[in-house]
Motif scaffolding. Sequence first.
Motif, PDB file in Angstrom:
ATOM      1  N   VAL A  90       0.818  -1.231   0.000  1.00 46.10           N
ATOM      2  CA  VAL A  90       0.000   0.000   0.000  1.00 46.10           C
ATOM      3  C   VAL A  90       0.844   1.270   0.000  1.00 46.10           C
ATOM      4  N   GLY A  91       2.163   1.133   0.067  1.00 41.21           N
ATOM      5  CA  GLY A  91       2.963   2.365   0.042  1.00 41.21           C
ATOM      6  C   GLY A  91       4.425   2.078   0.323  1.00 41.21           C
ATOM      7  N   ARG A  92       5.136   3.185   0.567  1.00 40.26           N
ATOM      8  CA  ARG A  92       6.580   3.105   0.775  1.00 40.26           C
ATOM      9  C   ARG A  92       6.972   3.851   2.035  1.00 40.26           C
ATOM     10  N   ALA A  93       8.013   3.366   2.697  1.00 40.65           N
ATOM     11  CA  ALA A  93       8.643   4.123   3.793  1.00 40.65           C
ATOM     12  C   ALA A  93      10.101   4.337   3.402  1.00 40.65           C
ATOM     13  N   LEU A  94      10.423   5.595   3.122  1.00 45.37           N
ATOM     14  CA  LEU A  94      11.795   5.933   2.709  1.00 45.37           C
ATOM     15  C   LEU A  94      12.520   6.607   3.871  1.00 45.37           C
ATOM     16  N   ILE A  95      13.850   6.608   3.814  1.00 45.46           N
ATOM     17  CA  ILE A  95      14.587   7.253   4.908  1.00 45.46           C
ATOM     18  C   ILE A  95      14.405   8.767   4.849  1.00 45.46           C
ATOM     19  N   GLY A  96      14.344   9.343   6.029  1.00 43.36           N
ATOM     20  CA  GLY A  96      14.312  10.808   6.119  1.00 43.36           C
ATOM     21  C   GLY A  96      12.954  11.417   5.871  1.00 43.36           C
ATOM     22  N   ARG A  97      11.905  10.623   5.799  1.00 46.74           N
ATOM     23  CA  ARG A  97      10.576  11.215   5.587  1.00 46.74           C
ATOM     24  C   ARG A  97       9.487  10.338   6.216  1.00 46.74           C
ATOM     25  N   HIS A  98       8.294  10.923   6.308  1.00 47.92           N
ATOM     26  CA  HIS A  98       7.153  10.166   6.819  1.00 47.92           C
ATOM     27  C   HIS A  98       6.788   9.066   5.836  1.00 47.92           C
ATOM     28  N   PRO A  99       6.436   7.867   6.323  1.00 46.84           N
ATOM     29  CA  PRO A  99       5.919   6.832   5.415  1.00 46.84           C
ATOM     30  C   PRO A  99       4.668   7.375   4.726  1.00 46.84           C
ATOM     31  N   ASP A 100       4.470   6.984   3.475  1.00 47.05           N
ATOM     32  CA  ASP A 100       3.318   7.544   2.761  1.00 47.05           C
ATOM     33  C   ASP A 100       2.049   6.719   2.972  1.00 47.05           C
ATOM     34  N   ALA A 101       2.116   5.716   3.847  1.00 42.99           N
ATOM     35  CA  ALA A 101       0.908   4.925   4.116  1.00 42.99           C
ATOM     36  C   ALA A 101       1.005   4.310   5.503  1.00 42.99           C
ATOM     37  N   THR A 102      -0.133   3.901   6.034  1.00 39.87           N
ATOM     38  CA  THR A 102      -0.126   3.116   7.269  1.00 39.87           C
ATOM     39  C   THR A 102      -0.406   1.665   6.879  1.00 39.87           C
ATOM     40  N   VAL A 103      -0.151   0.750   7.816  1.00 40.03           N
ATOM     41  CA  VAL A 103      -0.285  -0.672   7.518  1.00 40.03           C
ATOM     42  C   VAL A 103      -1.530  -1.223   8.220  1.00 40.03           C
ATOM     43  N   GLY A 104      -2.485  -1.631   7.426  1.00 39.57           N
ATOM     44  CA  GLY A 104      -3.678  -2.268   7.988  1.00 39.57           C
ATOM     45  C   GLY A 104      -3.569  -3.783   7.855  1.00 39.57           C
ATOM     46  N   GLY A 105      -4.591  -4.495   8.288  1.00 34.53           N
ATOM     47  CA  GLY A 105      -4.616  -5.943   8.161  1.00 34.53           C
ATOM     48  C   GLY A 105      -4.509  -6.344   6.694  1.00 34.53           C
ATOM     49  N   GLY A 106      -3.650  -7.320   6.384  1.00 38.49           N
ATOM     50  CA  GLY A 106      -3.486  -7.775   5.011  1.00 38.49           C
ATOM     51  C   GLY A 106      -2.657  -6.839   4.145  1.00 38.49           C
ATOM     52  N   GLU A 107      -2.017  -5.859   4.768  1.00 37.60           N
ATOM     53  CA  GLU A 107      -1.245  -4.877   3.983  1.00 37.60           C
ATOM     54  C   GLU A 107       0.238  -4.896   4.357  1.00 37.60           C
ATOM     55  N   ALA A 108       1.009  -4.361   3.417  1.00 38.17           N
ATOM     56  CA  ALA A 108       2.459  -4.227   3.645  1.00 38.17           C
ATOM     57  C   ALA A 108       2.926  -2.895   3.064  1.00 38.17           C
ATOM     58  N   VAL A 109       3.958  -2.322   3.691  1.00 38.91           N
ATOM     59  CA  VAL A 109       4.595  -1.112   3.149  1.00 38.91           C
ATOM     60  C   VAL A 109       6.060  -1.447   2.896  1.00 38.91           C
ATOM     61  N   ARG A 110       6.497  -1.150   1.698  1.00 40.31           N
ATOM     62  CA  ARG A 110       7.909  -1.317   1.331  1.00 40.31           C
ATOM     63  C   ARG A 110       8.756  -0.401   2.205  1.00 40.31           C
ATOM     64  N   ILE A 111       9.829  -0.914   2.780  1.00 41.31           N
ATOM     65  CA  ILE A 111      10.605  -0.063   3.701  1.00 41.31           C
ATOM     66  C   ILE A 111      12.101  -0.224   3.452  1.00 41.31           C
ATOM     67  N   ALA A 112      12.823   0.898   3.606  1.00 36.42           N
ATOM     68  CA  ALA A 112      14.272   0.896   3.429  1.00 36.42           C
ATOM     69  C   ALA A 112      14.945   0.893   4.808  1.00 36.42           C
ATOM     70  N   THR A 113      16.165   0.386   4.879  1.00 37.08           N
ATOM     71  CA  THR A 113      16.929   0.405   6.124  1.00 37.08           C
ATOM     72  C   THR A 113      17.040   1.842   6.628  1.00 37.08           C
TER      73      THR A 113
END
Length: 420
Positions: A90-113
């Motif tokens: 449902v979205g991305r979490a990049l370094i240095g910024r707010h994730p562009d989505a929250t994670v609900g049931g059945g969902e995933a957000v791509r995330i960087a170290t």
Amino acid sequence: MADAPRIHDHDSADGTISFEEARAHVLASVHALSPIALPLTEAFGCVVAEDLIAAIDLPEFASSAMDGFAVRASDVAAATPASPVDLKIVGRALIGRHPDATVGGGEAVRIATGAPIPAGADTIVPIENADVSGEIVRLVDGSSPGTHIRPAGEDVRAGQVLVARGRRLGAPEMGLLANAGQPTPLVHPRPRVVILSTGDELIPPTETPEFGQVHDSNAYTLFAALKEAGAIPVMAGIVKDDVESFKETVFDYLIQADAFISSGGVSVGERDVVKAAFFGRGDVRFYRVAMQPGMPQGFGTIEGKPYFGLPGNPVSVFVSYEAFVRPAVMKMMGRTQTERPQITATLAEDVSGPKGKLQFARVHVERGDQGWKATPTGARGSNLISTISRANGLALIPAGVEMAPAGSQVRVMVFRASED
Ligand code: AMP
Ligand code: MG
């Protein structure tokens, strides 16, 4: 001075005080410099003057320790290669910024170290255990809550002591304070110590001596010794043996000085300028200290600033610096560790000394099979400057010992730790 010990003037017959008495007087007269807030790069090496408290958690936010997907542990608990779990990206979490989505049931957000954990997620599935096709990620392994998440406050919690009062700022503390957003810690500043060389015979090392002239070496010894201690040396140059010009130079530097060191001009010669300028006035007194080298010493304060009037001979200057000035400078910097380390060593040769004086014998110490061994580096003359350059320690031959024989045990103040 109210707290001055029994001091006799230098010319009187019984005007000798013990080394311990002289040193205690010096140390009782100097105090840590008033704390100031300094930028980190200037504060480096200084002693912290208050407990530095973390205003924020370190790290400040929870982040991912892996590249992968931020998910709910309960969604993926049962995932195995045989029965994988599919989640919607449902979205991305990049370094240095707010994730562009929250994670609900059945969902995933791509995330960087290093990226902040999106709300709703409580675990990370590493990229290696995921198979992406379009909007769907297929996960082949479970991940329990908290896995691969670096929690906020894991390192330091807001309110905890980051650096305790009395601690000297070294490389790790510099990084810690920068990380905690504390760029101007309150520290005891480095003292500015004005160095004066007195003597009509002195010339700078850049000049060629006429007959009888001597290169000023003491200023350079003191410069380096002060630098090594962490103080700021201020080279005031050579002053002739003329009371008026000497006093003028001292007062010219008063405003920028936290302390003064002069060399020469403190014994009984008719041209002993330092003594002539201060003797009998103000708070600088002249002593005969039962030590060798370094017997004549002037010490006191000028407008509250410590004044060290050292004798002129190069070895006396070095020994007096180690014996009196360095501990005082350390105290001014707020250091609790004011002393050089001492070891017990076995003398490799006989060392004879003046009876009734504490002798600082220049030695080279090295570690052998039988423990530390101390070898004298040359004759005793206090003008023999190469004898200190070959040494790494000062053996303390107590007052009352006329001859410390080869094989006997002595205490040695070690003034440099490595051989390079
Ligand atoms: P004084 O204590 O002034 O009588 O000096 C004692 C001896 O130390 C004399 O031989 C001086 O020439 C020598 N001396 C004094 N000041 C220095 C200096 N800054 N550098 C080298 N030698 C010095
Ligand atoms: Mg002189």
